[in-house]
Design a protein around this motif. Sequence first.
Motif, mmCIF file in Angstrom:
data_model
loop_
_atom_site.group_PDB
_atom_site.id
_atom_site.type_symbol
_atom_site.label_atom_id
_atom_site.label_comp_id
_atom_site.label_asym_id
_atom_site.label_seq_id
_atom_site.Cartn_x
_atom_site.Cartn_y
_atom_site.Cartn_z
ATOM 1 N N PHE A 89 24.734 -11.410 18.114
ATOM 2 C CA PHE A 89 25.481 -11.813 16.928
ATOM 3 C C PHE A 89 26.602 -10.815 16.632
ATOM 4 N N LEU A 90 26.302 -9.538 16.768
ATOM 5 C CA LEU A 90 27.337 -8.515 16.557
ATOM 6 C C LEU A 90 28.476 -8.694 17.567
ATOM 7 N N ALA A 91 28.130 -8.959 18.816
ATOM 8 C CA ALA A 91 29.148 -9.146 19.857
ATOM 9 C C ALA A 91 30.007 -10.370 19.555
ATOM 10 N N GLU A 92 29.371 -11.459 19.135
ATOM 11 C CA GLU A 92 30.114 -12.680 18.796
ATOM 12 C C GLU A 92 31.017 -12.466 17.594
ATOM 13 N N SER A 93 30.662 -11.513 16.732
ATOM 14 C CA SER A 93 31.474 -11.193 15.548
ATOM 15 C C SER A 93 32.545 -10.153 15.867
ATOM 16 N N GLU A 94 32.734 -9.884 17.156
ATOM 17 C CA GLU A 94 33.724 -8.924 17.655
ATOM 18 C C GLU A 94 33.504 -7.517 17.103
ATOM 19 N N PHE A 95 32.243 -7.155 16.959
ATOM 20 C CA PHE A 95 31.848 -5.822 16.534
ATOM 21 C C PHE A 95 31.851 -4.916 17.759
ATOM 22 N N ALA A 96 32.093 -3.638 17.589
ATOM 23 C CA ALA A 96 32.114 -2.673 18.701
ATOM 24 C C ALA A 96 30.677 -2.402 19.167
ATOM 25 N N VAL A 97 30.175 -3.266 20.039
ATOM 26 C CA VAL A 97 28.778 -3.156 20.473
ATOM 27 C C VAL A 97 28.522 -1.926 21.343
ATOM 28 N N THR A 98 29.567 -1.257 21.801
ATOM 29 C CA THR A 98 29.348 -0.017 22.560
ATOM 30 C C THR A 98 28.805 1.085 21.654
ATOM 31 N N ASP A 99 28.872 0.887 20.328
ATOM 32 C CA ASP A 99 28.309 1.844 19.375
ATOM 33 C C ASP A 99 26.833 1.560 19.085
ATOM 34 N N VAL A 100 26.269 0.519 19.694
ATOM 35 C CA VAL A 100 24.928 0.028 19.352
ATOM 36 C C VAL A 100 23.923 0.403 20.435
ATOM 37 N N THR A 101 22.706 0.704 19.995
ATOM 38 C CA THR A 101 21.589 0.999 20.895
ATOM 39 C C THR A 101 20.354 0.278 20.378
ATOM 40 N N ILE A 102 19.599 -0.345 21.275
ATOM 41 C CA ILE A 102 18.305 -0.933 20.913
ATOM 42 C C ILE A 102 17.233 0.075 21.322
#
Length: 173
Positions: free
Chosen positions: A42-55
Amino acid sequence: MMVSSPFGGGRPAGPPRLPTPPTGWPIGSYGTYQEAQRAVDFLAESEFAVTDVTIVGVDLMLVERVIGRLTLGRVLGAGAMSGAWFGLFAGLLLGFFVNQGFALQLLTGLVLGVLSGLLFAGISYRASRGRRDFSSASQLVAGRYDVLCQPRSAEQGRELLSKLALKPPPATA
């Protein structure tokens, strides 16, 4: 982006090469990996900077699911199959490099592979003396999955994920 080292050259930026604890602020917590993955999608589809994200999987458990009982017959069958594959490979190589009897080389490799597979499987089964008479599959699972984000964009990520929480979950197949 390139990261340079004091010894010259550089390597592409990305995940650390050595195990390191994750960094960032929590922006969501989920009961399953699938839910955490849905949040990052969802974050990626919202054009959020997913490179800042970690699961991050928290409260890790090693789960060993018993598949079945091991018997001498099953062990020998698996050993024969494993040996057959190795024997076919060895026979194929012999057939390519020995100028006579390709089919004979292949058959010889197969027979020797099956026999050696049977022998080694039988020896290892007898050596275990019934201590582990079952086969199993192991899986590393977490009690929950946290989605972390670098501080520079954590607030925006939290806002987006709060919108996702208002949506109904997708129907499962």
